[in-house]
Write an enzyme that holds these catalytic residues in place. Structure first.
Site, PDB file in Angstrom:
ATOM      1  N   GLU A  65       0.935  -1.185   0.064  1.00  0.00           N
ATOM      2  CA  GLU A  65      -0.100  -0.030  -0.216  1.00  0.00           C
ATOM      3  C   GLU A  65       0.720   1.303  -0.055  1.00  0.00           C
ATOM      4  OE1 GLU A  65      -3.644   1.911   2.685  1.00  0.00           O
ATOM      5  OE2 GLU A  65      -2.011   0.730   3.579  1.00  0.00           O
TER       6      GLU A  65
ATOM      7  N   CYS B 102      -5.686  -2.983   2.899  1.00  0.00           N
ATOM      8  CA  CYS B 102      -4.918  -2.787   4.303  1.00  0.00           C
ATOM      9  C   CYS B 102      -6.263  -2.812   5.252  1.00  0.00           C
ATOM     10  CB  CYS B 102      -4.138  -1.361   4.480  1.00  0.00           C
ATOM     11  SG  CYS B 102      -3.212  -1.140   5.922  1.00  0.00           S
TER      12      CYS B 102
ATOM     13  N   LYS C 130      -9.850   2.035  -1.929  1.00  0.00           N
ATOM     14  CA  LYS C 130     -10.088   1.760  -0.454  1.00  0.00           C
ATOM     15  C   LYS C 130     -11.469   2.249  -0.088  1.00  0.00           C
ATOM     16  CE  LYS C 130      -7.299   1.905   3.610  1.00  0.00           C
ATOM     17  NZ  LYS C 130      -6.008   2.396   4.301  1.00  0.00           N
TER      18      LYS C 130
END
Length: 522
Positions: free
Chosen positions: A268, A377, A343
């Protein structure tokens, strides 16, 4: 007498594939056809359209649906002789649909009682047969009801009843129809449909063979389907230019290529390394300066994916769209095509320092190594996302991450391993290490990247295919076997995907979809 207008007598009857807007009519039709049985839920029919839209047919008369049928493709040899309807359909959701299978399996046919006798069922069967020919499938298999058996069950066994129907001594509206349409009885399965009282829960397993079927050499039984993955544990260190960043990235793609990998996976926001030469100390301004390199980043990794013939999960990068900043993970396929995953869940730190906005769409991507998903993440810490992706066919979940301490890293790792177990899926985490001493809010990194499996006998003992040593610049290379995964989902010690209590709980998504729209807020 004036000339007749023939159009006033016309009726428009068509056979077509089902669309999502047909779902309420189909549920209503099923309630009319099988009043004593539990009808479809909307999510069942939506799942059919998601997994195998070309296998779902209906007959429409003047805008009204008067017949429908559902089906999926399987390798029939892989199922137990005594399978039930729930076994063969994954409890009606057909998430076990296998595009590489040999057999079309029919799971439902229904005709409005008011229109029986108009050959509606025959039209639906012919549509299935034509589909089997088009897809070069070996046969059509059905588990047929015997709804008149309850009238004879005190005097005839199921076998005797079926024999009487075959010899035309007894009429059964379903079995007789199927025989007339070229199906032959293979066997009788008990307990096939628990709520089918009329058939005393029995079903005749029947088959229609496609005489036009031609075996293809490319379609064979797989003993293994390995996919090799190289995970890059990337060192964040000060650099002087984008060209220096590009050289480092290419070095690791070359390493992955030398190992014969199908995927190279970066962490990331590893592109924040570019901030080390931007000379901007205010984080909110630095992140906008970083977005100026978006096109360079995309061009670089598109080029590397094609040059080295490898699929690249390009970590993630901050991108400006409509004056908002998003954290976006990109998939660069080796054929030059590109996909992106926003995300979904933004951390408090990202909001506070960089003003990052969340995306709204969960996506599943087709690759030459099957379906995959990317969860950036923090997203892996929300189990609903992985469940949704796996229900849409994902076999591997890639998790680029960036954490600054051991506690943050362990949240990512433990959740990735939990998702692998819960969903019988492979998970891959790739993190950053090192320090960017000149960049505000990118001070320290902690990572131990790895490749994880479900927990069962055929997988690695501890559910770990491989992992890096913590906090050093390195890679880990491992093979995930999609064939083992497929088998374990069907016959493992436990089968989390199949054993879910859908009668008790389900996940409802208000805005999230795989769609081309609503990918982001703002």
């Amino acid at each position: 007498m004036s000339k007749l207008d023939l159009k006033q007598f016309e009726k428009k009857l068509i056979v077509r594939t089902i669309k999502e807007e047909d779902i309420p009519q189909i549920i209503k039709l099923q309630e009319a056809c099988f009043p004593q049985m539990i009808p479809w839920k909307p999510e069942h029919l939506r799942s059919h359209l998601e997994h195998f839209p070309e296998g779902q047919f209906c007959v429409e008369l003047e805008g009204e649906i008067i017949g429908s049928c559902s089906s999926l493709i399987i390798n029939f040899d892989e199922y137990d002789d005594k399978h039930t309807w729930d076994d063969i359909t994954d409890e009606g959701y057909i998430t076990n649909h296998d595009p590489e299978g040999y057999n079309l399996y029919g799971i439902e046919v229904m005709v409005d009682p008011e229109y029986q006798g108009m050959k509606i069922g025959k039209r639906l069967y012919e549509a299935r047969k034509e589909l089997a020919r088009e897809l070069n499938l070996k046969s059509i298999i059905i588990g047929g009801r015997i709804p008149n058996y309850h009238k004879y069950q005190d005097e005839l066994t199921p076998r005797q009843y079926v024999e009487e129907v075959i010899e035309k001594k007894i009429y059964d509206p379903v079995l007789t129809f199927q025989i007339m349409n070229g199906f032959t009885v293979m066997r009788i399965n008990p307990g096939y449909l628990p709520d089918d009282v009329q058939s005393a829960k029995y079903a005749t397993l029947m088959e229609w063979n496609n005489i036009d079927y031609r075996a293809k050499s490319k379609r064979h039984f797989k003993t293994a389907y390995p996919v090799r993955i190289t995970v890059i544990q990337y060192m964040m260190k000060n650099i002087e230019s984008f060209e220096e960043f590009a050289r480092q990235a290419e070095y690791y793609v070359d390493v992955a290529y030398d190992f014969g990998s199908d995927f190279a996976v970066f962490p990331e926001i590893f592109t924040t390394q570019l901030m080390s030469f931007l000379e901007e100390k205010v984080p909110s301004k630095a992140v906008r300066r970083l977005t100026e390199y978006t096109e360079d980043y995309i061009e670089l990794f598109t080029y590397l994916a094609m040059k080295y013939n490898i699929n690249i999960v390009g970590g993630s990068h901050f991108v400006e769209e409509d004056d908002h900043i998003y954290n976006i993970a990109y998939l660069f396929r080796r054929d030059g095509t590109i996909e992106k995953q926003y995300k979904i869940h933004v951390t408090p730190n990202e909001k506070k320092w960089w003003g990052i906005q969340p995306g709204d769409a969960i996506k599943v991507f087709d690759t030459d190594c099957g379906k995959i998903a990317i969860q950036v993440c923090y997203d892996i810490q929300f189990p609903e996302l992985t469940r949704y992706a796996v229900d849409r066919g994902a076999n591997i979940i890639f998790v680029p991450f960036c954490t600054d301490d051991r506690q943050g890293y362990l949240r990512v790792r433990y959740c990735a391993q939990a998702r692998a177990v819960e969903n019988q899926v492979y998970t891959v985490i790739a993190g950053t290490v090192g320090n960017l001493t000149q960049v505000e809010n990118m001070d320290i990194q902690y990572a131990q990247s790895g490749i994880f499996t479900p927990s069962d006998f055929e997988f690695a003992r501890d559910g770990i295919i491989g992992e890096c040593h913590p906090n050093i610049e390195t890679v880990v290379v491992g093979d995930v076997d999609l064939e083992i995964l497929r088998r374990q989902r069907k016959s493992g010690t436990v089968r989390q995907l199949r054993d879910r209590r859908r009668d008790l709980f389900e996940i409802n998504y208000k805005k999230l979809d795989l769609g081309e729209s609503a990918e982001k807020k703002g």
